[in-house]
Design a protein around this motif. Structure first.
Motif, PDB file in Angstrom:
ATOM      1  N   ARG A 299      18.491 -37.717  22.663  1.00 33.90           N
ATOM      2  CA  ARG A 299      17.667 -36.602  23.484  1.00 33.90           C
ATOM      3  C   ARG A 299      17.620 -37.097  24.954  1.00 33.90           C
ATOM      4  NH1 ARG A 299      12.789 -34.317  19.492  1.00 33.90           N
ATOM      5  NH2 ARG A 299      14.123 -33.218  17.869  1.00 33.90           N
ATOM      6  N   ARG A 300      17.515 -38.561  25.236  1.00 29.87           N
ATOM      7  CA  ARG A 300      17.366 -39.035  26.297  1.00 29.87           C
ATOM      8  C   ARG A 300      18.501 -38.770  27.305  1.00 29.87           C
ATOM      9  NH1 ARG A 300      18.783 -43.989  28.718  1.00 29.87           N
ATOM     10  NH2 ARG A 300      19.872 -44.425  26.573  1.00 29.87           N
ATOM     11  N   VAL A 301      19.432 -38.967  26.688  1.00 27.34           N
ATOM     12  CA  VAL A 301      20.914 -38.674  27.385  1.00 27.34           C
ATOM     13  C   VAL A 301      21.133 -37.294  27.402  1.00 27.34           C
ATOM     14  CG1 VAL A 301      23.369 -39.135  27.110  1.00 27.34           C
ATOM     15  CG2 VAL A 301      21.762 -40.898  25.904  1.00 27.34           C
ATOM     16  N   VAL A 302      21.004 -36.248  26.804  1.00 26.60           N
ATOM     17  CA  VAL A 302      20.931 -35.020  26.775  1.00 26.60           C
ATOM     18  C   VAL A 302      20.153 -34.609  28.085  1.00 26.60           C
ATOM     19  CG1 VAL A 302      20.359 -32.776  26.028  1.00 26.60           C
ATOM     20  CG2 VAL A 302      21.550 -34.562  24.727  1.00 26.60           C
ATOM     21  N   ARG A 303      18.690 -35.014  28.185  1.00 24.53           N
ATOM     22  CA  ARG A 303      17.955 -34.501  29.318  1.00 24.53           C
ATOM     23  C   ARG A 303      18.689 -35.073  30.593  1.00 24.53           C
ATOM     24  NH1 ARG A 303      13.908 -36.166  25.610  1.00 24.53           N
ATOM     25  NH2 ARG A 303      13.799 -38.249  26.504  1.00 24.53           N
ATOM     26  N   PHE A 304      18.918 -36.218  30.397  1.00 23.56           N
ATOM     27  CA  PHE A 304      19.595 -36.925  31.801  1.00 23.56           C
ATOM     28  C   PHE A 304      20.940 -36.254  32.212  1.00 23.56           C
ATOM     29  CE2 PHE A 304      22.567 -39.792  34.122  1.00 23.56           C
ATOM     30  CZ  PHE A 304      21.572 -40.201  35.031  1.00 23.56           C
ATOM     31  N   MET A 305      21.669 -35.790  31.234  1.00 18.98           N
ATOM     32  CA  MET A 305      22.893 -34.995  31.912  1.00 18.98           C
ATOM     33  C   MET A 305      22.682 -33.725  32.099  1.00 18.98           C
ATOM     34  SD  MET A 305      25.406 -37.068  31.388  1.00 18.98           S
ATOM     35  CE  MET A 305      25.439 -38.798  30.863  1.00 18.98           C
ATOM     36  N   GLU A 306      21.521 -32.908  31.676  1.00 16.16           N
ATOM     37  CA  GLU A 306      21.116 -31.694  32.272  1.00 16.16           C
ATOM     38  C   GLU A 306      20.790 -31.701  33.717  1.00 16.16           C
ATOM     39  OE1 GLU A 306      19.588 -29.775  28.166  1.00 16.16           O
ATOM     40  OE2 GLU A 306      18.175 -30.837  29.338  1.00 16.16           O
ATOM     41  N   LYS A 307      20.527 -32.789  34.076  1.00  9.61           N
ATOM     42  CA  LYS A 307      20.120 -32.945  35.451  1.00  9.61           C
ATOM     43  C   LYS A 307      20.968 -34.162  36.241  1.00  9.61           C
ATOM     44  CE  LYS A 307      16.144 -35.929  34.906  1.00  9.61           C
ATOM     45  NZ  LYS A 307      16.290 -36.600  33.675  1.00  9.61           N
ATOM     46  N   PHE A 308      22.019 -34.180  35.655  1.00  5.94           N
ATOM     47  CA  PHE A 308      23.082 -35.225  36.148  1.00  5.94           C
ATOM     48  C   PHE A 308      23.163 -35.309  37.648  1.00  5.94           C
ATOM     49  CE2 PHE A 308      27.054 -37.600  36.838  1.00  5.94           C
ATOM     50  CZ  PHE A 308      27.016 -38.574  36.141  1.00  5.94           C
ATOM     51  N   PRO A 309      23.327 -36.545  38.473  1.00  6.53           N
ATOM     52  CA  PRO A 309      23.208 -36.583  39.856  1.00  6.53           C
ATOM     53  C   PRO A 309      24.474 -36.646  40.360  1.00  6.53           C
ATOM     54  CG  PRO A 309      22.706 -38.741  38.932  1.00  6.53           C
ATOM     55  CD  PRO A 309      22.665 -37.928  37.491  1.00  6.53           C
ATOM     56  N   GLN A 310      25.104 -35.384  40.730  1.00  6.35           N
ATOM     57  CA  GLN A 310      26.116 -35.326  41.397  1.00  6.35           C
ATOM     58  C   GLN A 310      26.267 -35.832  42.870  1.00  6.35           C
ATOM     59  OE1 GLN A 310      28.218 -33.681  38.051  1.00  6.35           O
ATOM     60  NE2 GLN A 310      29.167 -34.500  40.011  1.00  6.35           N
ATOM     61  N   GLY A 311      27.426 -36.382  43.474  1.00  5.98           N
ATOM     62  CA  GLY A 311      27.245 -36.480  44.585  1.00  5.98           C
ATOM     63  C   GLY A 311      27.855 -35.141  45.653  1.00  5.98           C
ATOM     64  N   TRP A 312      27.949 -35.412  46.949  1.00  3.31           N
ATOM     65  CA  TRP A 312      27.982 -34.118  47.827  1.00  3.31           C
ATOM     66  C   TRP A 312      29.270 -33.478  47.519  1.00  3.31           C
ATOM     67  CZ3 TRP A 312      27.280 -37.956  52.532  1.00  3.31           C
ATOM     68  CH2 TRP A 312      25.988 -38.463  52.520  1.00  3.31           C
ATOM     69  N   GLY A 313      29.386 -32.205  48.114  1.00  2.00           N
ATOM     70  CA  GLY A 313      30.388 -31.382  48.139  1.00  2.00           C
ATOM     71  C   GLY A 313      31.743 -31.950  49.082  1.00  2.00           C
ATOM     72  N   THR A 314      32.568 -31.349  48.964  1.00  2.00           N
ATOM     73  CA  THR A 314      33.704 -31.835  49.896  1.00  2.00           C
ATOM     74  C   THR A 314      34.583 -30.574  50.297  1.00  2.00           C
ATOM     75  OG1 THR A 314      34.205 -33.793  48.227  1.00  2.00           O
ATOM     76  CG2 THR A 314      35.951 -33.017  49.896  1.00  2.00           C
ATOM     77  N   PHE A 315      34.610 -30.442  51.699  1.00  2.00           N
ATOM     78  CA  PHE A 315      35.323 -29.655  52.187  1.00  2.00           C
ATOM     79  C   PHE A 315      36.685 -29.775  53.002  1.00  2.00           C
ATOM     80  CE2 PHE A 315      36.376 -26.376  55.632  1.00  2.00           C
ATOM     81  CZ  PHE A 315      35.932 -25.341  55.173  1.00  2.00           C
ATOM     82  N   LYS A 316      37.779 -29.342  52.224  1.00  2.00           N
ATOM     83  CA  LYS A 316      38.886 -29.847  52.606  1.00  2.00           C
ATOM     84  C   LYS A 316      39.920 -28.576  53.326  1.00  2.00           C
ATOM     85  CE  LYS A 316      43.276 -31.659  50.312  1.00  2.00           C
ATOM     86  NZ  LYS A 316      44.027 -30.480  50.414  1.00  2.00           N
ATOM     87  N   VAL A 317      40.624 -29.117  54.397  1.00  2.00           N
ATOM     88  CA  VAL A 317      41.416 -28.363  55.266  1.00  2.00           C
ATOM     89  C   VAL A 317      42.931 -29.030  55.069  1.00  2.00           C
ATOM     90  CG1 VAL A 317      41.967 -27.100  57.258  1.00  2.00           C
ATOM     91  CG2 VAL A 317      39.503 -27.626  56.631  1.00  2.00           C
ATOM     92  N   ASP A 318      43.890 -27.940  54.807  1.00  2.00           N
ATOM     93  CA  ASP A 318      45.498 -28.334  55.255  1.00  2.00           C
ATOM     94  C   ASP A 318      45.889 -27.581  56.241  1.00  2.00           C
ATOM     95  OD1 ASP A 318      45.544 -30.268  52.883  1.00  2.00           O
ATOM     96  OD2 ASP A 318      45.208 -28.568  51.605  1.00  2.00           O
TER      97      ASP A 318
END
Length: 507
Positions: A299-318
């Motif tokens: 359960r501890r792992v489930v709770r952490f994964m539900e609010k998993f700390p993602q990094g910033w988004g990425t905006f890419k241009v070609d």
């Protein structure tokens, strides 16, 4: 492949492919299940994204590790036909005031072009020291934890010098080492490849390593596009009896008791792993919340994964260009990668804006000029350009309302450093964070770093203690993506280490 494979790998990103290759080389029959209907490689790929004949990398583009990572050295990709291309300067850091600092594999050249000459000598001396200890440093940072043997090789003095560097903030290390602003903005700027700001505690490690590996492995790009790397790994997998299956999205890890025994595909097909080993090149939260029955996860792992700390988004241009970028400083015209960050203060302001959820008004950019060293990327006389900035994943109003305007801001940023740039643009393609996630489910909300790369999300905390050695709560299930230690970067070590742990468990 007839009959059940011995092991199944979910996902064909670079770590999944490395894991599959290592298992196959050890004699296991390996099947890789890839959700994409047309290609393997995940964010390691290339396509004609703007105009016919212009080949753009879809994600990862410049690679310091093909010659220095234990995973890629084991695969010997260059012997399998991968040709690495290099520019004269590996990284160039110009500013609107005309100042510039450059990194090169030629340390004498680097010393002459790293801002103030005294700073150039300081950086070159640091790089020479690093070259002597790189095998031990990579052993500490890239291998499965704990890594005692490489630490012993740095004793008695090297380990203290390394620790003093790694325990600093990026800005603190830069101010301690260098006199001029041109040199000071380099390593903190490199750390912004992920979500590590100049003032972040223990934030110097990533910028330092990217700066140093630029002087050893260099910022190479594969001739013909990043897809060449993925294709070479798939060819190696097949030579050793493995196989890859496209259009095969896994929606469940099959278990018996508390052990993984196979996978179920989205179309209902069930695939069994005869040796009962399943390796997942997936996001950590996706694996433990969606693919595995939650009753099998603490359960501890489930709770952490539900609010998993993602990094910033990425905006890419070609961009497809009619000519090379007309950079104001000549060094940038000879560089594989150009980093647009004006000063430490500018990088700190950029970091604060993104963390507040604002679109930065003077975006920090990583700009790739693959076609300077690899003319196969564009029609004769023409060029490609690739760039990204770090952004909030979900700005107010959503990306539909902001994408074009922010891309114009990116254009203006380059125009400020290269007057006349806009007149060279033949076509432009915008890739916002939702587009990246649609391309590769591991890039959650456009996060290219496998979750946050803050200091407390590294080492034994990646993805969560005590599951930092790739074994997941379900026996026979291993996380082999960049969400596991050692994290982001196309070095293949997440897959390499996970494969060795799995092989050890299988005897």
């Amino acid at each position: 492949m007839t009959g059940d494979p011995d092991a199944i790998v979910i996902g064909s990103g670079p770590n999944g492919l490395v894991a599959a290759c290592m298992l196959a080389r050890a004699g296991l029959r390996v099947l890789v299940c890839e959700a994409h209907p047309r290609r393997w490689g995940g964010a390691l790929g290339s396509e004609e994204a703007t105009l016919p004949g212009f080949v753009h990398d879809v994600g990862a583009a410049f690679f310091p590790f093909p010659r220095i990572s234990p995973a890629f050295r084991a695969l010997e990709l260059e012997k399998q036909g991968v040709e690495l291309c290099f520019a004269e300067f590996d990284s160039c850091h110009p500013a609107p005031d005309g100042s510039v600092a450059c990194i090169s594999r030629d340390l004498d050249l680097c010393a002459r072009h790293f801002g103030d000459p005294r700073d150039g000598e300081t950086f070159a001396a640091l790089a020479r020291w690093y070259r002597g200890v790189e095998p031990a440093v990579l052993g500490i940072l890239l291998n499965t934890l704990p890594t005692i043997s490489p630490v012993l090789k740095l004793l008695p003095f090297g380990i203290f010098k390394l620790a003093r560097i790694l325990l600093s903030s990026g800005a603190g290390l830069a101010r301690r080492l260098f006199r001029g602003e041109a040199a000071r903005r380099v390593m903190p700027g490199l750390a912004l490849h992920v979500d590590v700001g100049p003032r972040d505690p223990l934030g110097a490690a990533l910028g330092f390593m990217l700066g140093m590996t630029a002087t050893t492995g260099g910022y190479s790009s594969p001739r013909g596009g990043a897809q060449v790397l993925a294709d070479a790994m798939v060819a190696d997998l097949r030579r050793h009896g493995g196989e890859i299956r496209l259009a095969s999205r896994v929606d469940r890890v099959l278990t018996e008791g508390r052990r993984a025994v196979g996978v179920r595909l989205a179309d209902g097909t069930e695939l069994r792993a005869a040796r009962r080993a399943v390796l997942a090149d997936t996001a950590a939260a996706s694996l433990l919340l969606d693919l595995v029955e939650r009753d099998l996860v603490p359960r501890r792992v489930v709770r952490f994964m539900e609010k998993f700390p993602q990094g910033w988004g990425t905006f890419k241009v070609d961009w497809a260009l009619s000519s090379p970028v007309p950079w104001a400083v000549p060094e940038a015209r000879r560089a594989a990668v150009v980093h647009a960050g004006d000063s430490l203060a500018d990088l700190e302001r950029f970091t604060a804006q993104v963390r507040r959820g604002e679109l930065p008004d003077n975006p920090y950019l990583v700009v790739g000029q693959q076609s300077l060293a690899d003319p196969t990327r564009a029609p004769a006389g023409k060029h490609t350009l690739w760039a990204y900035s770090r952004v909030p994943s979900r700005p107010a109003g959503g990306w539909q309302a902001h994408a074009e305007a922010f891309a114009d801001r990116v254009d203006a940023r380059i125009e400020g450093l290269a007057p006349g740039f806009r007149s060279t643009v033949l076509a432009r393609r915008i890739v916002a964070p939702p587009d990246l996630e649609a391309m590769d489910a591991n890039l959650v909300s456009g996060d290219l770093g496998g979750g946050s790369n803050a200091w407390h999300r590294q080492l034994i905390f990646r993805p969560i203690f005590p599951y930092f050695r790739h074994r997941m709560p379900v026996e026979g299930l291993y996380l082999c993506s960049s969400y596991a230690h050692p994290g982001a970067g196309v070095h293949g070590m997440c897959g390499y280490n996970a494969a060795h742990i799995a092989l050890r468990d299988l005897g």
